[in-house]
Enzyme design. Structure first.
Site: not given
Length: 126
Positions: A72, A38, A1-3
């Protein structure tokens, strides 16, 4: 899960902001092997003076349209994948919204998998 956090100058249209988010998501899918759906993004506009980007750092001439992208994500991707991501984003933004490649600043923040909770108070990847 990239933010993904995208910070850009105030005054851009909703279509522009949406396109920027699309480009970043598509680049993550094609270069960083991020799974479908995602997509977690925070897109923030900043009034004049609220987004400070040096106009000449490292000899790169940036305009007032410069934006910053911070991703992130889980640690472990190769330097080659990261470089491909940077290029895909800069090229995609240039093609899709006409943003100069010089105006795209990207930062990756890598974290261990156990640093994520997707809900229910659980560490799904731990």
């Amino acid at each position: 899960m990239p933010l993904v956090r995208i910070d850009l100058p105030q005054g851009k249209s909703p279509e522009y902001r949406h396109s920027v988010g699309d480009v970043v998501y598509e680049a993550m899918r094609t270069t960083l092997n991020v799974p479908e759906n995602d997509r977690f993004q925070v897109i923030t506009e900043h009034a004049p003076g609220g987004l400070v980007i040096d106009p000449t750092y490292l000899g790169i001439a940036r305009s007032g349209d410069a934006l910053m992208i911070q991703v992130t994500l889980n640690a472990g991707r190769s330097v080659e994948l990261k470089k491909a991501f940077y290029k895909a984003v800069a090229d995609g933004l240039h093609e899709r919204v006409g943003l100069r490649r010089e105006d795209v600043l990207i930062q990756l923040v890598e974290v261990p998998k156990e640093n994520w909770s997707f809900g229910n108070g659980e560490a799904q990847y731990a």
